[in-house]
Design a protein around this motif. Structure first.
Motif, PDB file in Angstrom:
ATOM      1  N   SER A  97       1.334  -3.160  -0.270  1.00 11.19           N
ATOM      2  CA  SER A  97       1.305  -1.737   0.040  1.00 11.19           C
ATOM      3  C   SER A  97       1.591  -0.951  -1.237  1.00 11.19           C
ATOM      4  O   SER A  97       2.728  -0.640  -1.554  1.00 11.19           O
ATOM      5  N   TRP A  98       0.529  -0.650  -1.962  1.00 10.18           N
ATOM      6  CA  TRP A  98       0.705   0.088  -3.210  1.00 10.18           C
ATOM      7  C   TRP A  98       1.197   1.500  -2.948  1.00 10.18           C
ATOM      8  O   TRP A  98       1.762   2.136  -3.843  1.00 10.18           O
ATOM      9  N   THR A  99       0.983   2.018  -1.738  1.00  8.07           N
ATOM     10  CA  THR A  99       1.486   3.348  -1.414  1.00  8.07           C
ATOM     11  C   THR A  99       3.007   3.376  -1.331  1.00  8.07           C
ATOM     12  O   THR A  99       3.607   4.440  -1.338  1.00  8.07           O
ATOM     13  N   VAL A 100       3.624   2.205  -1.239  1.00  2.00           N
ATOM     14  CA  VAL A 100       5.082   2.095  -1.296  1.00  2.00           C
ATOM     15  C   VAL A 100       5.520   1.678  -2.695  1.00  2.00           C
ATOM     16  O   VAL A 100       6.439   2.257  -3.271  1.00  2.00           O
ATOM     17  N   VAL A 101       4.838   0.695  -3.256  1.00  2.00           N
ATOM     18  CA  VAL A 101       5.245   0.094  -4.530  1.00  2.00           C
ATOM     19  C   VAL A 101       5.200   1.106  -5.673  1.00  2.00           C
ATOM     20  O   VAL A 101       6.186   1.296  -6.403  1.00  2.00           O
ATOM     21  N   ARG A 160      14.530 -11.142   4.753  1.00  2.00           N
ATOM     22  CA  ARG A 160      13.601 -10.665   3.731  1.00  2.00           C
ATOM     23  C   ARG A 160      13.574  -9.161   3.733  1.00  2.00           C
ATOM     24  O   ARG A 160      13.894  -8.553   4.750  1.00  2.00           O
ATOM     25  N   PRO A 161      13.218  -8.556   2.600  1.00  2.00           N
ATOM     26  CA  PRO A 161      12.933  -9.155   1.297  1.00  2.00           C
ATOM     27  C   PRO A 161      14.171  -9.793   0.679  1.00  2.00           C
ATOM     28  O   PRO A 161      15.270  -9.283   0.819  1.00  2.00           O
ATOM     29  N   GLY A 176      10.543  -5.329  -3.404  1.00  2.00           N
ATOM     30  CA  GLY A 176      10.505  -5.949  -2.082  1.00  2.00           C
ATOM     31  C   GLY A 176       9.196  -5.695  -1.370  1.00  2.00           C
ATOM     32  O   GLY A 176       8.654  -6.579  -0.707  1.00  2.00           O
ATOM     33  N   ALA A 177       8.649  -4.479  -1.508  1.00  2.00           N
ATOM     34  CA  ALA A 177       7.357  -4.176  -0.906  1.00  2.00           C
ATOM     35  C   ALA A 177       6.241  -4.956  -1.591  1.00  2.00           C
ATOM     36  O   ALA A 177       5.275  -5.383  -0.953  1.00  2.00           O
ATOM     37  N   ALA A 206       8.740   6.515   0.678  1.00  2.00           N
ATOM     38  CA  ALA A 206       9.547   6.248   1.864  1.00  2.00           C
ATOM     39  C   ALA A 206       8.745   6.476   3.143  1.00  2.00           C
ATOM     40  O   ALA A 206       8.904   5.739   4.120  1.00  2.00           O
ATOM     41  N   THR A 207       7.896   7.484   3.151  1.00  2.00           N
ATOM     42  CA  THR A 207       7.061   7.735   4.334  1.00  2.00           C
ATOM     43  C   THR A 207       6.109   6.572   4.573  1.00  2.00           C
ATOM     44  O   THR A 207       5.947   6.104   5.710  1.00  2.00           O
ATOM     45  N   ALA A 208       5.488   6.086   3.491  1.00  2.00           N
ATOM     46  CA  ALA A 208       4.603   4.930   3.632  1.00  2.00           C
ATOM     47  C   ALA A 208       5.378   3.703   4.091  1.00  2.00           C
ATOM     48  O   ALA A 208       4.908   2.925   4.930  1.00  2.00           O
ATOM     49  N   GLY A 209       6.588   3.526   3.564  1.00  2.00           N
ATOM     50  CA  GLY A 209       7.416   2.402   3.996  1.00  2.00           C
ATOM     51  C   GLY A 209       7.821   2.509   5.449  1.00  2.00           C
ATOM     52  O   GLY A 209       7.844   1.517   6.177  1.00  2.00           O
TER      53      GLY A 209
END
Length: 265
Positions: A14-18, A155-156, A209-210, A77-80
């Motif tokens: 999830s690159w939108t989180v990373v 996890r993570p 972790g993402a 954070a929203t994506a997560g």
């Protein structure tokens, strides 16, 4: 005409989180620019908020960096939160989004003067103090909930292992910054800058972790499609067929529903 349906594989990173959280981890410590920008502040005895207080010469530089960081935290954070599994994890990610929202308010309602440089300027500025308190409340709520969920799921791994000591250190360093608010100043700037380094490490930890949520080997995170678990593989024979319900094959012996071969000569 027949249509074939592809079997879904494991989800990608999830690159939108990373990406947003990784960049935010750097911007959260933009105060390091004090080393090259002549702010006139003593980093040992001044709040970082004084960098963008009203009347500060580099207010727009540091305030702009703070706003950019806050927007990235909200985005990541929203994506997560949208990808999280379970109510505890989702609440933790939404609390992290609250850190970003409160940080925006923190910049829009800055200190009205610079306490460490201007005599008579008090450290308590009601609106700014309230928004700063909201930042810390959301921060520690996100840490508690996300770490709790990570330890429950296993996890993570980096959050499970390093999250608790990092959160404890962040809490102690945060408490060491309140001296001027209760009439005991001195060295609160050093404590706050240590605290900000730890928060940056927390954001980097969540980003990593993402990134590891779905591993290249096909091992998927909970709730995502991936390879068969070992227990599922054991219930299949060498022919790839699943054992009928209620039957199990001894270790090393394939289970098959095909009739045995004719051994008669």
């Amino acid at each position: 005409m027949t249509h074939s349906r592809r079997t879904p594989g494991p989800r990608t990173h999830s690159w939108t989180v990373v990406v947003p959280l990784a960049v935010a981890a750097l911007l959260y410590n933009a105060w390091l620019l004090e080393a090259v920008v002549p702010t006139g502040l003593d980093a040992r005895h001044s709040y970082v908020s004084e960098l963008y207080a009203e009347g500060s010469p580099y207010r727009w530089l540091f305030g702009g960096l703070e706003l950019s960081c806050a927007v990235l935290v909200v985005a990541g954070a929203t994506a997560g939160g949208m990808r999280a599994v379970g109510g505890v994890a989702r609440t933790g990610w939404w609390a992290l989004a609250g850190v970003g929202v409160s940080s925006v308010a923190d910049v829009l309602m800055p200190m009205t003067c610079v306490p460490s440089l201007q005599p008579g300027c008090r450290s308590v500025h009601p609106a700014h103090t309230l928004t700063s308190a909201a930042v810390h409340f959301c921060l520690f709520a996100s840490m508690i909930l996300i770490i709790w969920d990570a330890r429950k799921r296993g996890r993570p791994e980096n959050v499970t292992r390093w999250g608790p000591p990092l959160g404890a250190a962040a809490l102690v360093s945060s408490l060491c910054t309140v001296g001027p608010l209760i009439g005991y100043g001195g060295w609160h700037g050093a404590a706050q800058r240590c605290h900000l380094l730890l928060v940056g490490a927390w954001l980097a930890m969540l980003s990593l972790g993402a990134l590891r949520a779905v591993r290249p080997g096909g091992e998927a995170a909970p709730g995502t499609p991936g390879r068969l678990a070992p227990a599922d593989r054991d219930s299949r024979g060498r022919s790839g067929r699943r054992a009928p319900k209620g039957l199990a094959a001894p270790p090393g012996v394939p289970l098959s529903t095909d009739p045995p071969p004719d051994r008669a000569g």
